[in-house]
Write an enzyme that holds these catalytic residues in place. Structure first.
Site, mmCIF file in Angstrom:
data_model
loop_
_atom_site.group_PDB
_atom_site.id
_atom_site.type_symbol
_atom_site.label_atom_id
_atom_site.label_comp_id
_atom_site.label_asym_id
_atom_site.label_seq_id
_atom_site.Cartn_x
_atom_site.Cartn_y
_atom_site.Cartn_z
ATOM 1 N N LYS A 150 -14.439 8.447 -5.115
ATOM 2 C CA LYS A 150 -15.761 8.741 -4.540
ATOM 3 C C LYS A 150 -16.248 10.110 -4.995
ATOM 4 O O LYS A 150 -17.424 10.289 -5.337
ATOM 5 C CB LYS A 150 -15.676 8.736 -3.007
ATOM 6 C CG LYS A 150 -15.256 7.434 -2.380
ATOM 7 C CD LYS A 150 -14.937 7.672 -0.882
ATOM 8 C CE LYS A 150 -14.145 6.536 -0.284
ATOM 9 N NZ LYS A 150 -13.533 6.913 1.018
ATOM 10 N N THR A 196 -8.555 6.665 -2.822
ATOM 11 C CA THR A 196 -9.898 6.189 -3.156
ATOM 12 C C THR A 196 -10.902 7.336 -2.972
ATOM 13 O O THR A 196 -11.965 7.308 -3.587
ATOM 14 C CB THR A 196 -10.329 5.003 -2.271
ATOM 15 O OG1 THR A 196 -10.083 5.340 -0.894
ATOM 16 C CG2 THR A 196 -9.581 3.739 -2.650
ATOM 17 N N LYS A 217 0.202 14.507 1.381
ATOM 18 C CA LYS A 217 -1.094 14.823 0.767
ATOM 19 C C LYS A 217 -1.252 16.335 0.523
ATOM 20 O O LYS A 217 -2.143 16.774 -0.165
ATOM 21 C CB LYS A 217 -2.225 14.300 1.644
ATOM 22 C CG LYS A 217 -2.293 12.757 1.692
ATOM 23 C CD LYS A 217 -3.357 12.291 2.666
ATOM 24 C CE LYS A 217 -3.461 10.791 2.798
ATOM 25 N NZ LYS A 217 -4.208 10.149 1.686
ATOM 26 N N LYS A 225 -9.261 13.804 3.664
ATOM 27 C CA LYS A 225 -8.314 12.694 3.726
ATOM 28 C C LYS A 225 -7.490 12.883 4.994
ATOM 29 O O LYS A 225 -7.522 13.946 5.596
ATOM 30 C CB LYS A 225 -7.392 12.666 2.497
ATOM 31 C CG LYS A 225 -6.767 14.044 2.198
ATOM 32 C CD LYS A 225 -5.999 14.077 0.894
ATOM 33 C CE LYS A 225 -6.853 14.052 -0.350
ATOM 34 N NZ LYS A 225 -6.904 12.758 -1.009
ATOM 35 N N ARG A 226 -6.741 11.841 5.390
ATOM 36 C CA ARG A 226 -5.881 12.025 6.547
ATOM 37 C C ARG A 226 -4.930 13.199 6.318
ATOM 38 O O ARG A 226 -4.556 13.498 5.179
ATOM 39 C CB ARG A 226 -5.091 10.728 6.831
ATOM 40 C CG ARG A 226 -5.925 9.670 7.508
ATOM 41 C CD ARG A 226 -6.488 10.128 8.862
ATOM 42 N NE ARG A 226 -5.438 10.253 9.847
ATOM 43 C CZ ARG A 226 -5.150 9.332 10.758
ATOM 44 N NH1 ARG A 226 -5.861 8.211 10.834
ATOM 45 N NH2 ARG A 226 -4.188 9.523 11.616
ATOM 46 N N HIS A 276 0.800 -1.229 0.000
ATOM 47 C CA HIS A 276 0.000 0.000 0.000
ATOM 48 C C HIS A 276 0.822 1.264 0.000
ATOM 49 O O HIS A 276 0.248 2.358 0.010
ATOM 50 C CB HIS A 276 -0.911 0.043 1.233
ATOM 51 C CG HIS A 276 -2.133 -0.800 1.088
ATOM 52 N ND1 HIS A 276 -3.287 -0.339 0.510
ATOM 53 C CD2 HIS A 276 -2.369 -2.081 1.426
ATOM 54 C CE1 HIS A 276 -4.195 -1.296 0.514
ATOM 55 N NE2 HIS A 276 -3.666 -2.370 1.062
HETATM 56 C C1 PLP Z 1 -12.213 7.095 1.356
HETATM 57 C C2 PLP Z 1 -11.801 7.506 2.701
HETATM 58 C C3 PLP Z 1 -10.459 7.758 2.969
HETATM 59 C C4 PLP Z 1 -9.379 7.698 1.906
HETATM 60 O O1 PLP Z 1 -9.274 8.959 1.304
HETATM 61 P P1 PLP Z 1 -8.002 9.353 0.397
HETATM 62 O O2 PLP Z 1 -8.375 10.668 -0.148
HETATM 63 O O3 PLP Z 1 -7.922 8.300 -0.665
HETATM 64 O O4 PLP Z 1 -6.832 9.376 1.285
HETATM 65 C C5 PLP Z 1 -10.105 8.146 4.241
HETATM 66 N N1 PLP Z 1 -11.018 8.276 5.213
HETATM 67 C C6 PLP Z 1 -12.332 8.073 4.988
HETATM 68 C C7 PLP Z 1 -13.309 8.248 6.099
HETATM 69 C C8 PLP Z 1 -12.764 7.654 3.737
HETATM 70 O O5 PLP Z 1 -14.066 7.422 3.524
#
Ligand code: PLP
Length: 848
Positions: free
Chosen positions: A695, A691, A589, A583-584, A392
């Site tokens: 979304k 991911t 990022k 995101k985190r 990952h």
């Molecule tokens: C999808 C999701 C992530 C991943 O987000 P990235 O932008 O790909 O880092 C992290 N936290 C939550 C709650 C999510 O639904």
């Protein structure tokens, strides 16, 4: 309903489309397989009331929203358990090959809405509760998120088990039943405060305890060498402690409701193998402490995303759930095949979600060699053909390594096995590259420089039959940079499976307005065949459809605007661009790149009140690991800069900045439908896939992003006209770093950039606290700017200008948004799972 507070500040989100469609679509999905008593509104009402009375001991007049949540969940759970039994019977009778998804994290979120949608009962339940005077959307808000994960890796596991159940694949998820999931984030005076998350405080309606399947896990102690049946040398591990693993099953309802798989989570408990010697010697308190220690194992989730924790308890957690899960699998295998191991790897495939469960490899070897007394080569063949590993990350700080000394103490037999695996592997390397000690040092499971460490990534590659990365670019980098010699040694073993997300949760359930519009236009097959969304492309230029699509977006923005007001008190205009980065919080990022650009706009507006830009609301959601100081400073900076801008009447009609606290799955579900813009701005080569990007695009947000992770594949799908790509590429990043990157060059050459960074040094945003944001500035200058924020700033700024220009053309933007939704077919997790099935798992469907 009498106890319900009428003036709750929560924004009401109606997720209930017309009810006359309801029963029909429910039947359509389920082929009449649901017990008749749950089909109609009347029966559903009666079942809910039955639970209100019989399980909760309350009644319709006294029940508050939480009681209604419990009773509604119990009504749905009746159906869940019925299907769970039929699924398990069918899997047992068919004795099918199954995948076992080992993951230290499952970020499930809420289950009530999801389970209702997957059974096709959402509208029935909504109508039934309405007649009882209850608002389903209020009831859904009562459910705490199951936040047993940090971010993307844990949410991926949750999307994957949804897809596996939906497509009728025999599968079981294995993980840890953390008592406390990821911390709840509060913001106090702009700073992150961590509060414990206790998701089971009022009981969880979905989980089922299975005491009949408790497992025991040995720890510590010593290894005895003795002679086996045939005079061969045998090893026996005499553990110093035994811990019990208690399984809790969470049913996983596939869409359509015919297959219900399980997620099995292990809770640690003292085994009662009480240390009586210690007790009798007067050490009663110490003996009690051992009790507490056993229960500590599953107490907390480590809150680090992309950073290895390196703590003893974490290693124990990893071994604890891996060992419980393997024992569980072997018990089930033996029920059908007795002591004959020949078919084990035909029946069982174990997918390792990152290296967190990699200790399962020596554990299976221990069981096969020490307990089953198989010879090493036979055991190794079985083991190697059982495991597959998903990588990952390439970030060095995330690659797991454990001190040899620590493994020796906690798992004395496993360290011997790891050395034996390595010894034999080194002979293989010697045959391939005779006399090349450099390659040996690089590929060895044991890192010898400094304190001896076990490299879990190397162990995983050597001990698996397949290794995959999670997006094309990432898998290419895994092959070329991380494990190039492994690729030569084992051609074909390293492969790619691009991540995906479940469109049931991330479009159908979270965005009912858009879902209904899509279904009206192209039919309702898309949740199971996401490629069908491409049928929308033909309407991308159609003015009527553009208006309908953008009207839905506007409604979703109104809903989010209310939520923002309720959560933060900030008022935002829905005419503004809703620009979202969720995101985190991590330097790679680059939330701070977004923030620098916001400061730039602010400054441009102060210098020129006529500065041309469409109004924009920048919305953030992010948790920082509690020990990651700079990440917490970035959150503080976002909040302080937000305060300043939101209260500055010179600019706040053009810019607003919102930080929504406690980002989690259920909050993501509210934010994503309302996004116009999706920020995916990681330094190229650092984000394995992402991911969140999928979304947001699925819900009609336009991406501004770098050529990193799955952004590249998103750009390929939507086409260059429908995405804003900026910044250095992977190759350019490598070239810059090779040449010696100097952020001061950018600082001194770009006057605006210099002014922005110097602004962070003042007390403009933190009155009375000069220097409170200096560490952020320093990270990008004296700190070397390791994520090339300054190098990408100009390109990002230009790309934002192009985006702003595009938004001013309503029709052009609508077309882009529609095409983003239309072209996301590839990114369903159903496609990811089918890739795993075809290339790695080789599973057959088992229809119930
Ligand atoms: C999808 C999701 C992530 C991943 O987000 P990235 O932008 O790909 O880092 C992290 N936290 C939550 C709650 C999510 O639904």
């Amino acid at each position: 309903m009498s106890t319900q507070s009428p003036n709750t500040s929560k924004a009401k989100v109606s997720r209930s489309p017309g009810k006359n469609r309801a029963a029909k679509s429910a039947k359509g999905n389920l082929n009449g397989a649901i017990p008749a008593e749950l089909f109609d509104k009347k029966a559903f009402k009666e079942t809910v009331i039955k639970h209100l009375h019989g399980s909760l001991g309350t009644d319709e007049n006294k029940a508050d929203n939480h009681a209604w949540f419990k009773a509604t969940s119990a009504a749905i759970q009746e159906l869940v358990l019925d299907r769970l039994r039929s699924t398990q019977k069918s899997h047992y009778l068919n004795d099918t090959r199954a995948v076992h998804y080992f993951s230290a994290e499952f970020l499930m979120g809420r289950l009530l809405s999801n389970n209702m949608h997957n059974f096709g009962l959402f509208e029935v339940a909504d109508a039934a509760l309405k007649e009882l005077g209850v608002d389903l959307s209020d009831v859904l808000e009562e459910e705490p998120d199951m936040a047993l994960g940090n971010g993307g890796l844990g949410r991926l596991a949750a999307c994957f088990i949804d897809s596996l159940a939906t497509m009728d694949y025999p599968a079981i998820g294995y993980g840890i039943h953390y008592e406390n999931g990821l911390f709840r984030q509060e913001i106090k005076n702009g700073a992150q405060i961590e509060r414990p998350d206790s998701w089971r405080d009022y009981g969880n309606p979905w989980e089922i305890c299975r005491p009949e399947s408790i497992q025991e896990v040995p720890l510590f102690g010593y290894v005895e060498t003795k002679y086996g049946k045939n005079g061969n040398i045998q090893k026996e591990w005499h553990p110093g402690e035994i811990v019990k693993g208690v399984p809790w099953d969470i049913p996983v309802v596939g869409f359509g409701g015919s297959t219900v798989n399980v997620l099995r989570l292990w809770q640690s408990q003292s085994s009662g193998h009480f240390n009586w010697d210690v007790f009798n010697a007067g050490g009663y308190v110490d003996a009690q402490r051992e009790n507490v220690q056993a229960e500590t194992i599953s107490k907390v989730l480590y809150p680090n995303d992309e950073t290895e924790a390196g703590k003893e308890l974490r290693l124990i957690q990893q071994y604890f759930f891996s060992a419980c899960s393997l024992k569980d699998i072997i018990r089930r295998y033996k029920r059908a095949h007795g002591d004959n191991w020949d078919r084990f790897s035909e029946q069982v495939v174990v997918q390792l979600n990152d290296t967190h469960p990699a200790i399962a490899i020596p554990e299976l070897m221990r069981i096969l060699v020490d307990r089953a007394e198989l010879d090493w080569d036979t055991a190794w063949n079985i083991s190697k053909n059982t495991f597959a590993y998903t990588n990952h990350t390439l970030l060095p700080e995330a690659l797991e390594k454990w001190p040899v000394r620590m493994i020796e103490k906690i798992l004395p037999r496993h360290i011997e096995i790891i050395y034996e695996i390595n010894h034999r592997f080194m002979q293989e390397v010697e045959r391939k590259w005779p006399g090349n000690n450099e390659i040996k040092a690089k590929l060895s499971i044991i890192e010898e420089a400094g304190e001896k460490m076990v490299r879990m990534g190397n162990l995983s590659v050597i001990g698996s039959f397949a290794v995959n990365g999670v997006a094309e670019i990432h898998s290419k980098l895994v092959k070329e940079n991380l494990f190039p010699e492994f690729d030569q040694l084992y051609p074909g073993k390293l492969t790619n499976v691009t991540n995906g997300v479940t469109p049931r949760r991330w479009l159908k359930a979270c965005n009912p307005l858009l879902s209904d519009l899509i279904s009206k236009k192209i039919g309702d097959e898309w949740p199971l065949q996401l490629d069908k969304l491409d049928d929308l492309s033909q309407y991308a230029d159609n003015k009527t459809f553009q208006n309908q699509f953008m009207r839905v977006k506007l409604k979703n923005k109104e809903i989010l605007a209310k939520e923002i007001k309720a959560l933060t008190g900030i008022e935002v205009s829905t005419k503004a661009i809703f620009d979202i980065q969720i995101k985190r919080l991590h330097e790679y990022k680059r939330q701070h790149l977004n923030l620098l650009h916001i400061m730039a706009l602010y400054r441009r507006l102060l210098e020129n009140s006529e500065y041309d830009m469409h109004p924009r609301v920048f919305i953030f959601g992010a948790k920082a690991a509690p020990g990651y100081a700079l990440a917490k400073t970035i959150i503080y900076a976002i909040n302080k800069i937000a305060d300043k801008i939101n209260n500055d009447n010179r600019v706040n009609h053009k810019i607003k900045v919102v930080f929504l606290p406690n980002y989690r799955v259920s909050l993501a579900e509210k934010m994503i439908p309302a996004a116009d813009v999706s920020q995916q701005i990681s330094t190229a080569g650092k984000e394995a896939s992402g991911t969140g990007n999928m979304k947001l695009a699925l819900n009609g947000a336009v991406t501004i992003g770098t050529l990193d992770g799955a952004n590249i594949e998103i750009a390929e799908e939507v086409g260059d006209d429908n995405i804003f790509i900026f910044g250095k590429t992977v190759d350019e990043v490598a070239a810059i770093n090779a040449a010696g990157y100097n952020p001061y060059d950018y600082y001194y050459q770009n006057k605006e950039l210099k002014a922005l960074l110097d602004w962070l040094d003042s007390d403009y945003f933190t009155p009375g606290q000069p220097g409170a944001l200096s560490s952020l500035k320093n990270s990008m200058l004296s700190g070397g700017d390791p994520y090339l924020v300054l190098a990408d700033f100009d390109s990002y700024s230009e790309s934002n200008k192009a985006l702003d220009e595009a938004y001013k053309d309503k029709s052009r933007w609508a077309k882009m948004a529609i095409l983003n939704t239309a072209k996301m077919g590839k990114f369903t997790s159903d496609r990811s799972i089918n890739d795993y099935v075809d290339r790695i798992w080789k599973l057959e469907k088992c229809k119930v």
